[in-house]
Design an enzyme around this catalytic site. Structure first.
Site, PDB file in Angstrom:
ATOM      1  N   ALA A 261       0.763  -1.128   0.052  1.00 51.94           N
ATOM      2  CA  ALA A 261      -0.103   0.089  -0.090  1.00 51.94           C
ATOM      3  C   ALA A 261       0.647   1.222   0.061  1.00 51.94           C
ATOM      4  O   ALA A 261       2.181   1.194  -0.214  1.00 51.94           O
ATOM      5  CB  ALA A 261      -0.933   0.074   1.003  1.00 51.94           C
ATOM      6  N   CYS A 262       0.225   2.418   0.084  1.00 46.24           N
ATOM      7  CA  CYS A 262       0.774   3.791  -0.256  1.00 46.24           C
ATOM      8  C   CYS A 262       1.356   4.607   0.795  1.00 46.24           C
ATOM      9  O   CYS A 262       1.493   4.042   2.024  1.00 46.24           O
ATOM     10  CB  CYS A 262      -0.391   4.556  -0.784  1.00 46.24           C
ATOM     11  SG  CYS A 262      -1.561   3.601  -1.792  1.00 46.24           S
ATOM     12  N   THR A 263       2.043   5.451   0.208  1.00 48.03           N
ATOM     13  CA  THR A 263       2.566   6.588   1.081  1.00 48.03           C
ATOM     14  C   THR A 263       1.975   7.935   0.977  1.00 48.03           C
ATOM     15  O   THR A 263       2.034   8.286  -0.449  1.00 48.03           O
ATOM     16  CB  THR A 263       4.389   6.561   0.951  1.00 48.03           C
ATOM     17  OG1 THR A 263       4.593   5.324   1.153  1.00 48.03           O
ATOM     18  CG2 THR A 263       4.731   7.398   1.919  1.00 48.03           C
TER      19      THR A 263
END
Length: 476
Positions: A9-11
């Site tokens: 998943a994201c940052t």
């Protein structure tokens, strides 16, 4: 080192207007999923319906009525809608930017009292049912909050909102409970797959918003373990487990190291603050550099000079599973058509380039609207992705070649933005959209052409790296 689930998943990054060099608000995120998973970039036109349309999700049974007026907005949907739209981010005609979602994880104890809702709103739907219908960032928070409270959420997530004045971060902590915090104007925040918001001030509705019954929910179920009377959302709803040490906390540490190098912190600390005031003002290039970073200047850089153990210790910010990265910049004292810029990097930000698209664009280049799972040479996603694939086997040999192209493009983009800022002042309102579409397309075409030639160069330079090579006598 312990083995952890293969999260991808994201940052995210959020920057208040007084924390930026030019008074811009900025929100940005790396959308990470799979090493190959193409994205498109589109503009949805303004549309009005005689009757309220009904939205039906693809990924679950989530359904809701929508307003009859849908504002124009930019979006980056998946190459396929079989598992949902996943429009992810955009800027609408009213000057609101939204990025969704920063995947997060709630603790099982909280979920035992308010489990996630299988057919609630999910990442795949959230931009589509919120962004076109709100006229301020604060309205975006309220609309999404009302949806989560009514329909429930199928995931724990963080959602970013901004307009010309405010930046908000919204977090879903359980099936129906949520909070949101306005990022102070002189501060920034970086987020990395943990619930991040800390103390909630329920006496300050100007800077905090929350689900209607969250106080009673926490009190009734004895969820708050604070001994000083505070309400720390991260501690009550979030996780504090071993995977955070290696997967999540170090990314926040590195972002705060970039913008507050004077502060000494432990990369594995659970208690890194959610917001900080930067030691120097942050530019849009700084925000892009953060999303393209991979622990440069430390022993943890996976393509650096540290030990194997150090180079593989922490999950980097920019990594091979990025589908796209974006910074949504809203500049002050300009109409949104010109003042809003959707900076979009297809593929891995460290290897690609952020191309500027003005919020007033009417359409995107054809190359940005095509591309499937198999390589397509005309697809923008694949044009930028190919250069990264060619760079990877010989990263340290070719990284400067790629860097030179990125620098050349960044200079060109700023010149085109300067041109747009000056010329747009002399245009009638109906002419501005055509003009900024032309400028944005010129930036995209130049970037794609530069990356095509970069790939040709990398292919040519790679021919001498064959394992079947041998130092032959050229006279034979």
């Amino acid at each position: 080192m312990p083995k952890f689930p293969e999260y991808d998943a994201c940052t995210s990054i959020l920057v208040g207007k007084k924390a930026s060099v030019d008074g811009s608000t900025m929100i940005g995120r790396n959308e990470d999923c799979k090493a190959t998973w193409p994205k498109h970039f589109v503009v949805h036109p303004h549309k009005e319906y005689k009757e309220k349309p009904v939205f039906k999700a693809q990924e679950n049974a989530f359904t809701m009525e929508l307003p009859t007026v849908r504002g124009k907005y930019t979006a980056t949907p998946e190459w396929t809608n079989k598992e949902g739209l996943f429009e992810e981010e955009g800027i609408n005609e009213y000057g609101v930017a939204m990025s969704a979602t920063e995947s997060a994880y709630s603790n099982s104890y909280v979920l035992g009292f308010d489990p996630l809702v299988e057919d609630g709103i999910s990442e795949a739907s959230v931009v589509t049912v919120v962004l076109p219908y709100v006229k301020t960032a604060r309205e975006g928070v309220k609309r999404l909050g009302d949806i989560v409270s009514k329909y429930g959420s199928s995931e724990s997530n963080g959602i970013l909102f901004s307009d010309q004045d405010e930046v908000w971060y919204f977090e879903i902590g359980s099936g129906h409970q949520w909070v949101a915090m306005r990022i102070p104007d002189d501060c920034y925040a970086v987020v990395s797959n943990r619930l991040a918001i800390q103390d909630i001030d329920f006496d300050d509705p100007d800077n905090f918003m929350w689900s209607e019954d969250i106080i009673d929910f926490v009190r009734k179920n004895h969820l708050n373990n604070s001994n000083n009377g505070s309400f720390n959302f991260r501690e009550i709803f979030g996780t504090r487990n071993e995977s955070d040490l290696y997967y999540n906390n170090p990314r926040v540490w590195y972002g705060q190291r970039m913008f507050n190098p004077e502060v000494k912190q432990d990369p594995e600390s659970y208690d890194l603050p959610f917001v900080r005031k930067p030691s120097r003002l942050i530019s849009v290039q700084d925000a892009k550099d953060f999303l393209a970073s991979h622990y440069q200047g430390t022993q943890f850089d996976p393509v650096g000079k540290g030990s194997h153990e150090d180079k593989t210790r922490y999950r980097p910010i920019s990594l091979a599973k990025a589908q796209e990265s974006h910074v949504l910049q809203i500049r002050p004292n300009l109409p949104i058509e010109v003042g809003g810029i959707h900076w979009l990097s297809m593929g891995v930000a460290a290897q690609s380039v952020f191309v500027p698209f003005f919020a007033g664009i009417k359409d995107t280049p054809l190359e940005y609207k095509i591309g499937k799972l198999t390589y397509e040479p005309k697809s923008a996603y694949w044009i930028f992705k190919l250069a990264g694939v060619l760079l990877d086997p010989h990263y340290n040999t070719f990284v400067d070649v790629v860097g030179d192209v990125q620098e050349k493009l960044n200079i060109y983009f700023q010149q085109k933005i300067n041109e747009a800022d000056i010329k747009a002042n002399d245009l009638a309102p109906q002419e501005v959209s055509d003009f900024v579409t032309k400028i944005s397309n010129e930036c995209a075409e130049y970037a794609m052409d530069s990356y095509r030639h970069l790939s040709y160069e990398l292919i040519s330079k790679s021919t001498d790296f064959s394992k079947l090579n041998y130092n032959t006598d050229e006279n034979l």
